[in-house]
Scaffold this active site. Structure first.
Site, PDB file in Angstrom:
ATOM      1  N   LYS A  34       0.849  -1.195   0.000  1.00  0.00           N
ATOM      2  CA  LYS A  34       0.000   0.000   0.000  1.00  0.00           C
ATOM      3  C   LYS A  34       0.884   1.245   0.000  1.00  0.00           C
ATOM      4  O   LYS A  34       1.889   1.289   0.731  1.00  0.00           O
ATOM      5  CB  LYS A  34      -0.901  -0.019   1.246  1.00  0.00           C
ATOM      6  CG  LYS A  34      -1.913   1.128   1.324  1.00  0.00           C
ATOM      7  CD  LYS A  34      -2.851   0.934   2.525  1.00  0.00           C
ATOM      8  CE  LYS A  34      -3.866   2.046   2.658  1.00  0.00           C
ATOM      9  NZ  LYS A  34      -4.789   1.839   3.803  1.00  0.00           N
ATOM     10  N   SER A  73      -9.765   2.170   2.920  1.00  0.00           N
ATOM     11  CA  SER A  73      -8.867   2.899   2.060  1.00  0.00           C
ATOM     12  C   SER A  73      -7.904   2.020   1.265  1.00  0.00           C
ATOM     13  O   SER A  73      -7.336   2.476   0.276  1.00  0.00           O
ATOM     14  CB  SER A  73      -8.051   3.892   2.893  1.00  0.00           C
ATOM     15  OG  SER A  73      -7.224   3.216   3.804  1.00  0.00           O
ATOM     16  N   SER A  79      -9.878  -0.353   7.080  1.00  0.00           N
ATOM     17  CA  SER A  79      -9.348  -0.204   5.721  1.00  0.00           C
ATOM     18  C   SER A  79      -8.691  -1.434   5.116  1.00  0.00           C
ATOM     19  O   SER A  79      -8.395  -1.440   3.923  1.00  0.00           O
ATOM     20  CB  SER A  79      -8.337   0.934   5.673  1.00  0.00           C
ATOM     21  OG  SER A  79      -9.021   2.149   5.554  1.00  0.00           O
TER      22      SER A  79
HETATM   23  N1  GLN Z   1     -13.014   4.361   6.468  1.00  0.00           N
HETATM   24  C1  GLN Z   1     -12.353   4.792   7.656  1.00  0.00           C
HETATM   25  C2  GLN Z   1     -11.958   6.236   7.523  1.00  0.00           C
HETATM   26  O1  GLN Z   1     -12.303   6.833   6.566  1.00  0.00           O
HETATM   27  C3  GLN Z   1     -11.198   3.898   7.958  1.00  0.00           C
HETATM   28  C4  GLN Z   1      -9.972   4.239   7.242  1.00  0.00           C
HETATM   29  C5  GLN Z   1      -8.804   3.342   7.582  1.00  0.00           C
HETATM   30  O2  GLN Z   1      -8.974   2.303   8.201  1.00  0.00           O
HETATM   31  N2  GLN Z   1      -7.628   3.789   7.199  1.00  0.00           N
HETATM   32  O3  GLN Z   1     -11.315   6.775   8.348  1.00  0.00           O
END
Ligand code: GLN
Length: 489
Positions: A79, A154, A178
């Protein structure tokens, strides 16, 4: 040979048995990436040269019968918020388009030491803030099951890459879901380890008390294989746990006899019918595997989204203060004095969602509001932890869906709150630091995948993975390949 149909474990063994060369594997997957990445938007950077160089070294080593690493010959994607030395780490932000990492993240170092082949950096929501990959400042990533739909976020690029088999394993980072939500949306397996189990050194911080690196793979055994490499103590991460590495693969279960599974039925009442039916079906499967199902009370999780979006934004606002256009990031060309360097660089470098979170985080930390928001959220976080402790005194693991819905069309959520509510089932594992895995659990009427989540007490990483394995073996949903990508090139 259809290499893309293999698991990472099988591919590694094929390489070790000298039935395929690392250079052949690498050329094969680089070609798959080249043919498909435009459609998928999964990779931001492809590391062709680095990958081929490593492959040549591996072939040489194998020819000389030297000892090989546990991930020898396996293509892995990283990532793009995680450093690979000498490569650009963008975090999918315009701000970091010029940032070359001076060192490798511990997770990356461990993978390379075990002879994985790093094939590229994957797309994400900018600074890992989002649930759909639409916040990437370069281009969105798409779901291999339906290219009009989101792969989730994400870590959407990582999940998209693995589901389409242009990489067999990818890393993700999980602050509020994410790794798990995109894995569920793409029909692959994603694991968020116990907080502190995998080093965060070299991961660009979002919410430091929540962030955790973990693997995404096509099947549970490959998750175990990767965790045996990643789950080590690291002196560079102050929160890294000093526990010996666990054995995952030899502890994988085929049944759930003598396992008590807690289900927070009351908390799940608002699920739509299709998602509810899918979940009930999974519970039936677990019963047939011998599990004892009990009801647990986790109603406090209704507050978890509010708590998360206070704490995560507070932490993000301080973590992102370092991006000033001087030490890190692209400096605004319009700046005429120091103040403008900060202001204009941040204004031009950060996207809308990131700015919104910095503002929110600064607000909840400001002197007048700290008591009302930040400190109260910390107290509710403690209640979440206590509720899990109470639940785990009666069961070995807890099951919930990974997400309330399956993947949606890009552009569906114009209202940020609607998008934030999608994290309802994943966030609590981060608040409490628990290990949690998402495993495919079937398809909706439009052939989009559902995910099922297993959560365990802290440091029960290997048991949680083993329960998911038993479920996977009974259902085999994770062996399904999206039809559009079920061909060699
Ligand atoms: N969807 C969550 C957010 O927008 C989690 C993001 C993540 O786990 N990096 O913060």
């Amino acid at each position: 040979m259809d290499l893309y149909k293999l698991s990472a474990y099988e591919l590694r063994n094929l390489f070790l048995d000298k039935k395929v060369k690392a250079t052949e594997i690498t050329e094969y997957f680089l070609k798959r990436i080249e043919k498909n990445n435009k459609k998928l938007g999964a990779f931001l950077t492809v590391l062709s040269e680095r990958a081929m160089q490593k492959a040549k070294e591996l072939d040489q080593k194998n020819a000389e019968n030297k000892p090989m690493g546990r991930l020898a010959g396996v293509p892995i994607a990283i990532k793009d918020n995680t450093h690979i030395e000498k490569e650009i780490t963008t975090c999918a932000s315009q701000f970091l388009t010029n940032y070359k990492a001076p060192f490798s993240a511990t997770a990356v170092k461990l993978l390379e030491e075990q002879d994985a082949i790093l094939v590229g950096k994957t797309n994400l929501d900018e600074f890992a803030m989002g649930s759909s990959n639409e916040n990437s400042s370069f281009y969105p990533s798409y779901n291999p099951w339906n290219l009009d739909c989101t792969p989730g976020g994400s870590s959407g690029g990582s999940a998209s890459a693995v589901a389409s088999r242009i990489s067999l394993i990818a890393t993700g980072s999980d602050t509020g879901g994410s790794i798990r939500q995109p894995s569920a949306f793409c029909g692959v397996v994603g694991f968020k380890p116990t907080y502190g189990r995998v080093s965060r050194y070299g991961l660009v911080a979002f919410g430091s008390s929540l962030d955790q690196i973990g693997p995404i793979a096509t099947n549970v055994k490959d998750i175990g294989l990767t965790m045996e490499v990643l789950g080590k103590h690291c002196p560079h991460d102050a929160m890294s746990l000093e526990f010996p590495a666990e054995s995952y693969i030899e502890n994988l279960r085929e049944d759930l006899s003598e396992i008590t599974v807690g289900v927070p039925w009351h908390f799940l009442e608002s699920l739509n019918k299709e998602a509810h039916d899918n979940f009930v079906q999974s519970i039936e499967t677990m019963k047939s595997l011998g599990a004892n199902i009990i009801d647990v009370n986790l109603d406090i999780l209704k507050s978890s989204i509010a708590v998360y979006y206070i704490l995560a934004t507070a932490e993000a606002s301080t973590n992102l203060a370092r991006f000033d256009g001087i030490r890190y990031g692209v400096r605004s060309k319009d700046a005429k004095n120091l103040e403008e360097v900060y202001d204009l660089s941040r204004d031009q470098g950060f996207g809308y969602e990131v700015k919104k979170r910095i503002l929110l985080g600064t607000y909840v930390l400001s002197s007048g509001f700290q008591e009302a928001f930040y400190k109260k959220a910390q107290k509710v976080r403690t209640l979440v932890i206590q509720s899990f402790d109470a639940a785990f005194s009666n069961c070995d693991c807890i099951c919930m869906p990974t997400a309330p819905i399956t993947s949606f069309k890009l552009g569906t959520f114009q209202d940020p709150i609607g998008m934030y509510l999608q994290d309802i089932f994943t966030i609590s594992a981060n608040l409490a630091g628990l290990p949690a895995i998402s495993v495919p659990s079937g398809f909706d009427k439009d052939n989009k995948p559902f995910g099922l989540q297993f959560l365990g007490p802290q440091l029960h990483d290997a048991p949680v993975v083993s329960y998911a394995h038993a479920y996977e073996q009974a259902t085999k949903f994770s062996s399904k390949i999206p039809p559009l990508f079920d061909k060699e090139f």
